[in-house]
Design a protein around this motif. Structure first.
Motif, PDB file in Angstrom:
ATOM      1  N   GLU A   1      -9.955   1.158  -2.040  1.00 43.44           N
ATOM      2  CA  GLU A   1     -10.081   0.518  -3.354  1.00 43.44           C
ATOM      3  C   GLU A   1     -10.303   1.533  -4.474  1.00 43.44           C
ATOM      4  O   GLU A   1     -10.596   1.141  -5.614  1.00 43.44           O
ATOM      5  CB  GLU A   1     -11.235  -0.502  -3.339  1.00 43.44           C
TER       6      GLU A   1
ATOM      7  N   GLY B   1      -1.083  -2.442  -5.077  1.00 46.35           N
ATOM      8  CA  GLY B   1      -1.725  -1.706  -3.984  1.00 46.35           C
ATOM      9  C   GLY B   1      -1.251  -0.278  -3.814  1.00 46.35           C
ATOM     10  O   GLY B   1      -1.662   0.400  -2.873  1.00 46.35           O
TER      11      GLY B   1
ATOM     12  N   ARG C   1      -0.283  -0.278  -9.663  1.00 44.33           N
ATOM     13  CA  ARG C   1      -1.644  -0.292  -9.092  1.00 44.33           C
ATOM     14  C   ARG C   1      -2.015  -1.674  -8.549  1.00 44.33           C
ATOM     15  O   ARG C   1      -2.646  -1.789  -7.500  1.00 44.33           O
ATOM     16  CB  ARG C   1      -2.673   0.178 -10.133  1.00 44.33           C
ATOM     17  N   ASP C   2      -1.625  -2.726  -9.268  1.00 41.81           N
ATOM     18  CA  ASP C   2      -2.005  -4.076  -8.819  1.00 41.81           C
ATOM     19  C   ASP C   2      -1.253  -4.501  -7.564  1.00 41.81           C
ATOM     20  O   ASP C   2      -1.617  -5.486  -6.925  1.00 41.81           O
ATOM     21  CB  ASP C   2      -1.793  -5.091  -9.947  1.00 41.81           C
TER      22      ASP C   2
ATOM     23  N   ARG D   1       0.849  -1.201   0.000  1.00 43.70           N
ATOM     24  CA  ARG D   1       0.000   0.000   0.000  1.00 43.70           C
ATOM     25  C   ARG D   1       0.882   1.247   0.000  1.00 43.70           C
ATOM     26  O   ARG D   1       2.066   1.177   0.362  1.00 43.70           O
ATOM     27  CB  ARG D   1      -0.933   0.022   1.204  1.00 43.70           C
TER      28      ARG D   1
ATOM     29  N   ARG E   1      -1.119   3.576  -5.037  1.00 36.82           N
ATOM     30  CA  ARG E   1      -1.881   4.525  -5.863  1.00 36.82           C
ATOM     31  C   ARG E   1      -0.955   5.664  -6.290  1.00 36.82           C
ATOM     32  O   ARG E   1      -0.259   6.242  -5.454  1.00 36.82           O
ATOM     33  CB  ARG E   1      -3.067   5.081  -5.062  1.00 36.82           C
TER      34      ARG E   1
END
Ligand code: NJP
Length: 232
Positions: A213, A170, A167-168, A127, A172
């Motif tokens: 998400e 996690g 992005r995959d 993340r 952004r």
């Protein structure tokens, strides 16, 4: 036991938009503030502390790749705001090679150094947010912007490419693109109708606060009207 607060690293935090972003995120994040001006970083640190937050100043030239890697090693960052930027806005033939190089170094190359230093940690934790401060000059060219606008177009392309890449995992990646903001940036005096640094900070906070998400990838923020005095 309380959950540790996320950490937000803001470049160009000594003044202008970066300072406003650091202050805006401070109630919810531990701040790591990067810029060259030690005294201005110290003043920010005091202002954050006065509101009950924490700010760790790291005096650093973001164009110095080796220094960035060294000073940011081991710093876990949840939110990176690549905000440091310079604009020398004048006709192409009046731009010196040094002015050209500085804009490319600060506005583009530094994004490599700083992002390279903190992205591996975000990927390993699955993340993180990388928010780049672009410009409407990254979408609309203007006279006097041959280099500056080119660097901000590059920021757009960098942001979108990196977004697709991570992005995959996690992470952004976003760009906030302001219009003219009342700071000491570039030449000329701020106008009454300009955005305030706090307006841009609010947009960054909005991007970071999106549900886990959800990705707000691109946000263009303009003053409502250059023909209207603000507040009228
Ligand atoms: O600029 P300013 P803004 N290493 O001049 C830092 C974009 N933008 O807040 O090192 C490390 O008040 C410098 O710190 P210091 C713009 O392109 C603006 O308006 O201590 N840091 C200071 O904190 C830029 O990306 C407008 O001198 C370095 C900060 O950068 C961002 O907004 C419109 C550094 C600059 O503060 C912030 O600009 C728009 C280095 N080598 C986009 N070099 C606008 N203002 O109208 C500079 O569309 N810094």
């Amino acid at each position: 036991m309380s959950t540790p607060r996320p950490t937000a690293l803001v470049t160009g935090a000594s003044r202008g938009i970066g300072r406003a972003i650091a202050l805006r995120l401070a109630p919810s994040h531990d701040i790591v503030a990067v810029a060259r001006s030690t005294s201005e970083l110290d003043a920010l640190t005091k202002d954050v502390a006065a509101t009950g937050g924490t700010c760790r100043p790291i005096p650093l030239d973001v164009t110095d790749g080796a220094a960035v890697a060294e000073r940011l090693r081991g710093v876990d960052v949840d939110v990176l705001v690549n905000n440091a930027g310079v604009g020398v806005l004048k006709p192409f033939l009046e731009l010196t090679a040094d002015e050209w190089r500085t804009m490319v170094d600060v506005n583009l190359n530094a994004l490599y150094h700083v992002t390279r230093a903190v992205l591996p940690g975000m990927l390993s934790r699955g993340r993180g947010d990388v928010v780049n401060i672009g410009s409407i000059a990254g979408r609309s060219a203007f006279v006097g912007g041959s280099c500056y606008a080119a660097t901000k177009w590059a920021v757009m392309a960098f942001t979108e490419s990196l977004m697709l890449e991570v992005r995959d995992a996690g992470v952004r990646v976003s760009v906030v693109m302001p219009g003219s903001v009342a700071t000491h940036f570039g030449a000329g005096d701020p106008k009454n109708w300009n955005l305030r640094p706090e307006d841009v900070a609010e947009s960054v906070a909005h991007v970071v606060a999106a549900p886990p998400e959800v990705l707000i990838h691109r946000l263009e923020v303009r003053a409502l009207s250059p023909k209207r005095q603000r507040g009228t």
